[in-house]
Design an enzyme around this catalytic site. Structure first.
Site, PDB file in Angstrom:
ATOM      1  CG  ASP A 195       2.567   0.751   7.852  1.00 18.34           C
ATOM      2  OD1 ASP A 195       2.152   0.224   6.814  1.00 18.34           O
ATOM      3  OD2 ASP A 195       1.817   1.036   8.813  1.00 18.34           O
ATOM      4  CD  GLU A 247      -3.419  -0.856   5.529  1.00 17.67           C
ATOM      5  OE1 GLU A 247      -3.657  -1.822   6.286  1.00 17.67           O
ATOM      6  OE2 GLU A 247      -2.836   0.187   5.909  1.00 17.67           O
ATOM      7  CD  GLU A 248      -1.595   2.675   7.642  1.00 13.45           C
ATOM      8  OE1 GLU A 248      -2.324   2.228   8.541  1.00 13.45           O
ATOM      9  OE2 GLU A 248      -0.433   2.274   7.432  1.00 13.45           O
ATOM     10  CG  ASP A 267       0.965  -3.427   5.280  1.00 14.88           C
ATOM     11  OD1 ASP A 267       1.886  -2.656   5.606  1.00 14.88           O
ATOM     12  OD2 ASP A 267      -0.225  -3.231   5.583  1.00 14.88           O
ATOM     13  CG  HIS A 278      -0.540   0.199   2.514  1.00  9.92           C
ATOM     14  ND1 HIS A 278      -0.281   1.439   3.033  1.00  9.92           N
ATOM     15  CD2 HIS A 278      -0.260  -0.691   3.496  1.00  9.92           C
ATOM     16  CE1 HIS A 278       0.121   1.293   4.296  1.00  9.92           C
ATOM     17  NE2 HIS A 278       0.153   0.018   4.602  1.00  9.92           N
ATOM     18  CG  HIS A 309       0.517   3.165  12.530  1.00  2.00           C
ATOM     19  ND1 HIS A 309      -0.816   2.897  12.732  1.00  2.00           N
ATOM     20  CD2 HIS A 309       0.839   2.565  11.364  1.00  2.00           C
ATOM     21  CE1 HIS A 309      -1.272   2.147  11.730  1.00  2.00           C
ATOM     22  NE2 HIS A 309      -0.282   1.935  10.894  1.00  2.00           N
TER      23      HIS A 309
END
Lengths: 484, 484
Positions: free
Chosen positions: A314, A348-349, A376, A302, A447
């Site tokens: 990520d 995606e998030e 991922d 992603h 994140h």
């Protein structure tokens, strides 16, 4: 990856699958570098030509000598950086992907747009006001509503876990800010994150249901740095929407100490903007199959990231691994029998929005898709190969398992969930496979603002690319019926 | 600790002192826990009574079983938290110290105020504007002037080191923002920090001298997290004052990558306030000596901290070690022959302001001070004992060296600088000693928002307290002439 339940389900599967073998993993020796061509096993010869086995082994060994994976991550994080879904930055990332996939020799490179509800972080601030005053470091959870300007200030109800919060009677949190201080546990599979992240998804709902006016949680991360892992949260239709944020781990620990010294009060303010409908996009490219062009092997990652860091792990890592693998295969003199479809998903998030849009748009053709996979899970070393196919098809994967064995990859179960964006594909009946990566340290950075290029190991990316490249080639050329 | 040159000088001394022994340190076994009483060596018996040797050994062994050190740090970081010099928070920390030192049984607990130039962080922000746009994470350096509202935007001149900046011709940086990207090296002694921090102290001066309008540097830290170690900087009278800030390490690396892609431009804004003269304070307390009450053994740490974290390691750890040791000695049925003076200095971080104020105020009596020491190196294990006394007095320290040996502490040289606040004392002729601590990981956290309680090891604090307690008792009771 952003939606924990999917990884959680997958992680549990790995735990069950490994059983006593987990102990053996902990003592694993450094992964051997495969240089010799494997001897296909007798039962494997039915599913794959010797020539394709040789190509797969060659791709694997080529990748171990070095790929474009790290250079792709370097380029994405330097020339674009943070790329939150539905923003101009994400659109620039899509243009970057079009350029790179074209350069790598893929065909039919294109952008498919879709609509989503936008969300953009604004000023955010929190502090304790009793029994002692401290500034707190928070990160508003994605899709949280804002507080009023000036924030809210209230007594705190502190819970050691989401379970304790759920055990609180209805009405018992009236007017309070509910805080869950549960600390995520490090695990190789990511199951510790999966368990902790439930509070991010449902904490605000459960707190509001019991009367709370705000929700805070210890960030679903495994580090002890003074920043808070962010991520998307959710609301329920039948419960008031209350603002929600994650706390830096040391700040959650501070709250526990403060609460022992007297009633704890917090003021917190967060002012995200919710601009309504915005546009995001998936980037798609193909290596067109020579014999069965409508049967796709999906190679995906992603493109969107969270806003604090530059999304190097990520999912820059996944973009790098899959992009490098696609480039290697596109550069071969031989085309695969099936098509290989690269999909760099958007959004995606915020809840697999790009993946759902793709499935909705392409649903009529999904019956022909051969198998899917998404990278991922950062740059951790690959250690297990899993599938989700008809039981009758399992022997056809023996050549894959044999080619991956020298990479230190063990055979896994048939309960693969692959990356989060594969969920809508799975629901639509598309077979999946997964190359599980060691996620022990992934949630130290996931994140957070520290998800930056300096954390990425080029050699780990290459080790993954070796597994992905060999597997992708075999899957694009094997004989098997993967659906029940 | 805040002023690198002092530590740097000390660290170099340690390097020279250890010589080939450094390799041996790297292979050191876990430190033994001393439980038995040492046999004093013949030449040592001249300087100290057997009864005092026994008390010192008992203090040491008692400390290894557990002290108040961690509880003191827990209390300070929970009930006060960040405590920047000259602010209300630092004044609250002083009141906390008065309460705790009184509770621990010390006499003459008092506050001595002094004036200093205040500085308070304001909004700060930076971003690249070319060749690609990124938000940067910065921390304004203490005493930096503000930028104009809206910030400054300029082309960047990137330097790999302060040396390269200094090599640039006068005028060559006209209108530019100078950026030094040098990364600090991890060392046990802190010498790597000492080398890197020169850019913090003199970078803005050297940049302005060559025409620069702003100065940025890779933070003088050894971590890779997305925050920037802060710290005080300096200006020279004959050079224009330009705003200065530290960059998070990953952001400095990003600038290096961006600069390869085209001319680099940065906009940065920082809006600290400089409120003029403000008040800070030292907190002082005594254990009054039974025979030579005017001869002081100084047991010190500093009470102020930087603003990002809660100053748990810098210098909560020193407060905890010295406070616990003072409490242990105050609780003994026997008073030491000399007085032990606890000094918790204010305003260390802005340039040893509290220490200089103390020396100015007490100068007339400093000739009677026996010896000084400051704990300001976090919670790292103690590994070397150093002195700065008359050469003729060195044999008198043999009993100290013997008592410290079971703690894994090796004899050091006679070039001790001790903690930074001992500098004005040294300049005033006060003999010093130093218990060197392992600082390998200290600069991962020093002056960062992550300097919080969860990083502090209670057992490491106790190990240090054991060394400090035994040493303090011996020094307060030994026979020796320490001055030339």
């Amino acid at each position: 990856m952003g939606v924990g339940i999917l990884r959680f389900a997958g992680a549990l599967g790995v735990i069950l699958m490994l059983g006593a073998g987990v102990c053996g993993m902990a003592q694993a020796q450094p992964l051997p570098q495969a240089q010799s061509q494997p001897q296909p096993q007798p039962q494997a010869q039915a599913s794959i030509d010797a020539a394709d086995l040789a190509i797969a082994a060659k791709l694997r060994d080529q990748a171990l000598r070095g790929t474009d994976a790290f250079a792709l991550v370097e380029s994405l994080t330097t020339e674009v950086g943070a790329r939150v879904a539905g923003t101009d930055a994400e659109a620039r990332a899509a243009q970057w992907a079009v350029r790179e996939l074209t350069r790598l020799g893929l065909a039919n490179v294109r952008v498919e747009t879709f609509e989503m509800q936008g969300w953009v972080r604004g000023p955010e601030r929190a502090q304790t006001t009793a029994p002692f005053a401290h500034e707190l470091v928070i990160s508003t959870l994605g899709y949280s509503v804002p507080t009023p300007a000036g924030g809210i200030e209230a007594e705190v109800a502190l819970f050691d876990s989401l379970e304790e919060l759920i055990a609180a009677p209805l009405g018992s949190l009236d007017g309070k800010i509910a805080v869950v201080t549960y600390a995520a546990v490090k695990t190789m599979t990511g199951a510790g994150y999966g368990y902790a992240v439930r509070a991010r998804r449902s904490g605000a709902i459960e707190a509001a249901r019991r009367g709370a006016v705000g929700f805070l949680m210890r960030a679903a991360g495994t580090h002890s740095n003074r920043y808070a892992n962010t991520g998307a949260m959710a609301y329920a239709d039948d419960v008031r929407k209350i603002p929600a944020a994650a706390l830096a781990p040391p700040d959650a620990a501070l709250l526990q100490r403060l609460a022992k010294r007297g009633p704890l009060r917090i003021r917190f303010e967060t002012r995200p903007t919710l601009p309504g409908t915005v546009t995001s996009q998936n980037v798609i490219a193909d290596i067109v199959g020579s014999e069965r062009p409508n049967e796709y092997v999906i190679l995906s990652a992603h493109l969107d990231s969270w806003d604090g860091g530059t999304g190097a792990l990520d999912d820059g890592a996944g973009i790098g691994i899959t992009g490098a693998v696609a480039g290697m295969i596109a550069a071969l003199p031989t085309r695969p029998k099936r098509s290989i479809r690269v999909i760099f998903f958007g959004a995606e998030e915020f809840g697999l929005i790009g993946a759902r849009a793709y499935v909705a748009r392409h649903r009529a053709r999904l019956g022909e898709y051969f198998i899917g996979n998404q990278a991922d899970a950062g740059d951790g070393r690959p250690y297990a190969f899993r599938t989700r196919v008809a039981e009758s098809a399992l022997p056809a994967f023996d050549p894959v398992r044999a080619l991956l064995r020298p990479l230190g990859i063990i055979p896994g179960d048939n309960l693969a969930t692959s990356g989060p964006d594969m969920t809508p594909f799975r629901e639509a009946g598309v077979p999946l496979y997964g190359i599980e990566q060691d996620m022990t340290d992934y949630f130290d950075l996931h994140h957070t603002p520290s998800d930056t290029l300096d954390k990425v190991s080029a050699s780990n990316l290459d080790q993954n690319a070796a597994a992905w490249a060999a597997t992708t080639w075999l899957l694009a050329n094997m004989e098997a019926a993967l659906r029940p």
